[in-house]
Scaffold this active site. Structure first.
Site, PDB file in Angstrom:
ATOM      1  N   GLU A   1       9.219   2.815  13.492  1.00  0.00           N
ATOM      2  CA  GLU A   1      10.063   3.203  12.377  1.00  0.00           C
ATOM      3  C   GLU A   1       9.964   4.698  12.149  1.00  0.00           C
ATOM      4  O   GLU A   1       9.232   5.398  12.839  1.00  0.00           O
ATOM      5  CB  GLU A   1       9.784   2.398  11.112  1.00  0.00           C
ATOM      6  CG  GLU A   1       8.402   2.326  10.607  1.00  0.00           C
ATOM      7  CD  GLU A   1       8.304   1.192   9.583  1.00  0.00           C
ATOM      8  OE1 GLU A   1       9.323   0.661   9.140  1.00  0.00           O
ATOM      9  OE2 GLU A   1       7.173   0.853   9.239  1.00  0.00           O
TER      10      GLU A   1
ATOM     11  N   GLU B   1       5.276  -4.019  12.026  1.00  0.00           N
ATOM     12  CA  GLU B   1       4.232  -2.991  11.872  1.00  0.00           C
ATOM     13  C   GLU B   1       3.054  -3.673  11.194  1.00  0.00           C
ATOM     14  O   GLU B   1       3.182  -4.123  10.056  1.00  0.00           O
ATOM     15  CB  GLU B   1       4.721  -1.832  10.994  1.00  0.00           C
ATOM     16  CG  GLU B   1       5.843  -1.022  11.584  1.00  0.00           C
ATOM     17  CD  GLU B   1       5.452  -0.260  12.835  1.00  0.00           C
ATOM     18  OE1 GLU B   1       4.243  -0.086  13.082  1.00  0.00           O
ATOM     19  OE2 GLU B   1       6.366   0.131  13.566  1.00  0.00           O
TER      20      GLU B   1
ATOM     21  N   ASN C   1       0.810  -1.239   0.000  1.00  0.00           N
ATOM     22  CA  ASN C   1       0.000   0.000   0.000  1.00  0.00           C
ATOM     23  C   ASN C   1       0.836   1.279   0.000  1.00  0.00           C
ATOM     24  O   ASN C   1       0.359   2.322  -0.423  1.00  0.00           O
ATOM     25  CB  ASN C   1      -1.022  -0.013   1.147  1.00  0.00           C
ATOM     26  CG  ASN C   1      -0.397  -0.057   2.511  1.00  0.00           C
ATOM     27  OD1 ASN C   1       0.749  -0.450   2.675  1.00  0.00           O
ATOM     28  ND2 ASN C   1      -1.156   0.356   3.506  1.00  0.00           N
TER      29      ASN C   1
ATOM     30  N   CYS D   1      -2.862   1.525   6.561  1.00  0.00           N
ATOM     31  CA  CYS D   1      -2.873   0.956   7.913  1.00  0.00           C
ATOM     32  C   CYS D   1      -3.464   1.961   8.891  1.00  0.00           C
ATOM     33  O   CYS D   1      -4.014   1.587   9.916  1.00  0.00           O
ATOM     34  CB  CYS D   1      -1.469   0.563   8.325  1.00  0.00           C
ATOM     35  SG  CYS D   1      -0.289   1.889   8.089  1.00  0.00           S
TER      36      CYS D   1
HETATM   37  P1  NAD Z   1       0.620  -9.279   4.020  1.00  0.00           P
HETATM   38  O1  NAD Z   1       0.801  -9.580   5.454  1.00  0.00           O
HETATM   39  O2  NAD Z   1      -0.233 -10.157   3.211  1.00  0.00           O
HETATM   40  O3  NAD Z   1       2.052  -9.257   3.284  1.00  0.00           O
HETATM   41  C1  NAD Z   1       3.112  -8.440   3.724  1.00  0.00           C
HETATM   42  C2  NAD Z   1       4.422  -8.995   3.191  1.00  0.00           C
HETATM   43  O4  NAD Z   1       4.694 -10.248   3.831  1.00  0.00           O
HETATM   44  C3  NAD Z   1       4.426  -9.291   1.700  1.00  0.00           C
HETATM   45  O5  NAD Z   1       5.676  -8.930   1.153  1.00  0.00           O
HETATM   46  C4  NAD Z   1       4.221 -10.795   1.664  1.00  0.00           C
HETATM   47  O6  NAD Z   1       4.708 -11.399   0.487  1.00  0.00           O
HETATM   48  C5  NAD Z   1       5.047 -11.213   2.857  1.00  0.00           C
HETATM   49  N1  NAD Z   1       4.734 -12.550   3.397  1.00  0.00           N
HETATM   50  C6  NAD Z   1       3.616 -13.295   3.239  1.00  0.00           C
HETATM   51  N2  NAD Z   1       3.713 -14.452   3.925  1.00  0.00           N
HETATM   52  C7  NAD Z   1       4.924 -14.429   4.540  1.00  0.00           C
HETATM   53  C8  NAD Z   1       5.602 -15.329   5.404  1.00  0.00           C
HETATM   54  N3  NAD Z   1       5.061 -16.495   5.768  1.00  0.00           N
HETATM   55  N4  NAD Z   1       6.832 -14.994   5.854  1.00  0.00           N
HETATM   56  C9  NAD Z   1       7.395 -13.809   5.523  1.00  0.00           C
HETATM   57  N5  NAD Z   1       6.802 -12.923   4.692  1.00  0.00           N
HETATM   58  C10 NAD Z   1       5.574 -13.229   4.211  1.00  0.00           C
HETATM   59  O7  NAD Z   1       0.123  -7.748   3.962  1.00  0.00           O
HETATM   60  P2  NAD Z   1      -0.322  -6.890   2.698  1.00  0.00           P
HETATM   61  O8  NAD Z   1      -1.636  -7.382   2.201  1.00  0.00           O
HETATM   62  O9  NAD Z   1       0.795  -6.773   1.731  1.00  0.00           O
HETATM   63  O10 NAD Z   1      -0.525  -5.446   3.371  1.00  0.00           O
HETATM   64  C11 NAD Z   1      -1.675  -5.063   4.029  1.00  0.00           C
HETATM   65  C12 NAD Z   1      -1.481  -5.144   5.533  1.00  0.00           C
HETATM   66  O11 NAD Z   1      -0.353  -4.370   5.906  1.00  0.00           O
HETATM   67  C13 NAD Z   1      -2.648  -4.557   6.319  1.00  0.00           C
HETATM   68  O12 NAD Z   1      -2.936  -5.389   7.403  1.00  0.00           O
HETATM   69  C14 NAD Z   1      -2.100  -3.218   6.805  1.00  0.00           C
HETATM   70  O13 NAD Z   1      -2.703  -2.725   7.976  1.00  0.00           O
HETATM   71  C15 NAD Z   1      -0.675  -3.544   7.016  1.00  0.00           C
HETATM   72  N6  NAD Z   1       0.132  -2.336   7.006  1.00  0.00           N
HETATM   73  C16 NAD Z   1       0.616  -1.899   8.208  1.00  0.00           C
HETATM   74  C17 NAD Z   1       1.362  -0.733   8.263  1.00  0.00           C
HETATM   75  C18 NAD Z   1       1.907  -0.242   9.569  1.00  0.00           C
HETATM   76  O14 NAD Z   1       2.833   0.565   9.544  1.00  0.00           O
HETATM   77  N7  NAD Z   1       1.392  -0.660  10.709  1.00  0.00           N
HETATM   78  C19 NAD Z   1       1.615  -0.015   7.095  1.00  0.00           C
HETATM   79  C20 NAD Z   1       1.093  -0.497   5.889  1.00  0.00           C
HETATM   80  C21 NAD Z   1       0.361  -1.673   5.858  1.00  0.00           C
END
Ligand code: NAD
Length: 503
Positions: A470, A256, A159, A290
């Site tokens: 961060e 995060e 995102n 997020c």
């Molecule tokens: P996601 O958890 O599906 O994926 C995040 C990353 O993790 C991707 O690169 C994915 O390929 C990788 N991944 C998937 N399975 C894994 C595993 N088993 N081991 C290691 N890596 C793995 O999240 P998304 O759909 O890409 O993003 C949306 C989510 O991110 C929402 O929940 C949002 O709230 C959160 N987000 C949080 C923040 C914050 O700063 N708190 C900022 C942006 C997005």
């Protein structure tokens, strides 16, 4: 390179040990435009655990020299990178809109955040402050210095495809670590663009490595012995897995994760301002932030007025391809994310919330080939409903009612997440009370739940984060550890806590 009506077609490679190479598997995955699935943006390596291991080995080798390269010199490379990002801002933003859908104005902001962060961390190269303190003993000097940890695994979501990687990679590098970066497979082009710029800025081979691919690549980053820090942003479910996988190796893990952020609107608020904030906070990035303002709790005395004006304004939002003129809200990132949104709309209806506007997928031209959903507002939502508690990550806002500030704070805190919250009020006492009592990592007064700046810490409490932050100098704490140093120049044995000094 082939050019479609939307732009270039890119066949991209991994970046390992200073070279652009294909995955050992020979396989690639496609990157398509969420506003138009016929628009194939490019192909990227479907990497294997072996590719990830090769990148980690390269990063481990490069660490031996990079950690000794003076921090101000490391910073000069980051400074050049920031300048290059700034020069190419418009093209980088267009690439980003094409691969993840948010409107150009917002992707320009995303790129700007990467510029700001990279300049900020370049400045840190001449600081990286430690402490010097007086010793309790005579002729003894005491200080602490930051030291790098080694190879950092950086795992990011889709995102904020350039801002979030910059929040992790630039502090990691300025501290003297090397990096293996695995971006989301939904936004590999922005990751490629960022790493390409670091290469052009003169980063030595092996210091930054890019490996695209799925969970199996991420798992190697969480489990390989040579990786000392894992910095992850993404969903809470995956964050938990990352934490579990990294625990046996005692890695430093920075998480995060999800959010369910709230805007609290008091009866003395400037309602027009509050509506502006909720439109932007709830529907910016199609609700896929997020920090999105996915919950709004409004004092019962102004509830009806707020709701009328909020729904009138949201109804006017122009939905479409984020690259289009005047478009205010783009598509969901993917078919599965759109399905999640539709599932939650159904849940909201079944739970008895009142659907005020929206509620349906957008079909027909110009939406037929994309993942578009109407901006949606539920009113009369009860705090116990799932749509008020679970992260939807789409253009859906739940509006609730409260009778007092205390009730609003109670509702605000009663979710498993703790990223961001905000209050609209003209009463300074209410503002300070809410600021103190909301258990979140970020808080705003008379502004929506989004709008973080790069020089303050960013992150959340509870199921949003694990205590690290961060951005700002807080990021340095993730990517460095303290070494305390004592230099005794008395020429004799002096025992701390035992020998007393005569005046
Ligand atoms: P996601 O958890 O599906 O994926 C995040 C990353 O993790 C991707 O690169 C994915 O390929 C990788 N991944 C998937 N399975 C894994 C595993 N088993 N081991 C290691 N890596 C793995 O999240 P998304 O759909 O890409 O993003 C949306 C989510 O991110 C929402 O929940 C949002 O709230 C959160 N987000 C949080 C923040 C914050 O700063 N708190 C900022 C942006 C997005």
């Amino acid at each position: 390179m082939h050019r479609s009506e939307h732009g270039r077609f890119a066949a991209c490679a991994n970046f390992i040990d200073g070279r652009w190479i294909a995955s050992a598997s020979g396989r690639v995955f496609e990157n398509r435009n969420p506003a138009d699935r016929d628009d194939l943006i490019g192909t990227f390596p479907e990497s294997t655990p072996q590719d990830a291991t090769a990148a980690i080995t390269a990063a481990e080798r490069a660490y031996a020299t990079w950690r000794l390269f003076p921090a101000p010199r490391r910073a000069e490379i980051l400074y050049r990178a920031a300048q290059l990002i700034a020069e190419r801002k418009e093209q980088l933003a267009r690439d980003m809109t094409r691969e993840m859908g948010k409107v150009l104005e917002e992707t320009r902001g995303d790129v700007q955040e990467a510029i700001d962060m990279t300049f900020f961390m370049a400045g840190e190269g001449r600081r990286l402050y430690g402490q010097t303190v007086p010793s309790e003993l005579k002729d003894k000097f005491a200080m602490s210095v930051r030291q790098p940890l080694g190879v950092c695994g950086v795992i990011t979501p889709w995102n904020f495809p350039m801002a979030i990687p910059s929040w992790k990679i630039t502090p990691a590098l300025v501290c003297g670590n090397t990096v293996v970066f695995k971006p989301s497979s939904l936004t590999p082009l922005s990751a490629f663009n960022f790493v390409k710029i670091l290469e052009e800025a003169g980063i030595p081979g092996g210091v930054i490595n890019l490996v695209t691919g799925g969970a199996d690549v991420g798992t190697v980053l969480c489990t390989h012995d040579a990786v000392k820090v894992v910095s992850f942003t993404g969903s809470t479910a995956v964050g938990r897995l990352v934490n579990q996988n990294a625990a046996p190796g005692f890695k430093k893990v920075h998480l995060e994760m999800g959010g369910k952020n709230i805007v609290m609107i008091m009866d003395d608020a400037d309602l027009e301002l509050a509506v502006d904030g909720c439109v932007w906070g709830g529907f910016g990035t199609t609700g896929q932030r997020c920090t999105a303002a996915s919950r709004v709790v409004v004092h019962e005395r102004v509830y009806a007025r707020f709701l009328d004006e909020f729904s009138r304004r949201v109804k006017q939002l122009r939905v479409g391809d984020g690259a289009g003129d005047g478009v205010q809200m783009g598509p969901s990132i993917s078919e599965s994310q759109l399905e999640t949104v539709m599932r939650y709309v159904k849940v909201g209806r079944e739970e008895g919330a009142r659907l005020v506007i929206g509620g349906s997928r957008l079909t027909g031209e110009p939406y037929a080939r994309g993942w578009f959903h109407e901006p949606t507002i539920f009113a009369d939502v009860m705090p116990s409903m799932r749509i008020a508690r679970e992260e939807i990550f789409g253009p859906v806002v739940s509006v609730m009612r409260c009778g007092s500030l205390e009730e609003a704070i109670g509702i605000g805190n009663d979710v498993s997440y703790g990223l961001s919250a905000s209050i609209y009020t003209r009463d300074i006492n209410k503002a300070f009370t809410a600021m103190r009592d909301m258990y979140t990592g970020i808080f705003y007064v008379n502004a929506p739940t989004i709008g973080a700046e790069v020089h303050l810490p960013f992150g959340g409490t509870k199921a949003t984060g694990n205590g690290h932050r961060e951005a700002g100098i807080a990021a340095l704490d993730v990517f460095s550890e303290w070494k305390s140093i004592y230099i005794d120049f008395s020429g004799r044995l002096q025992r701390a806590q035992i020998d007393t000094q005569e005046l």
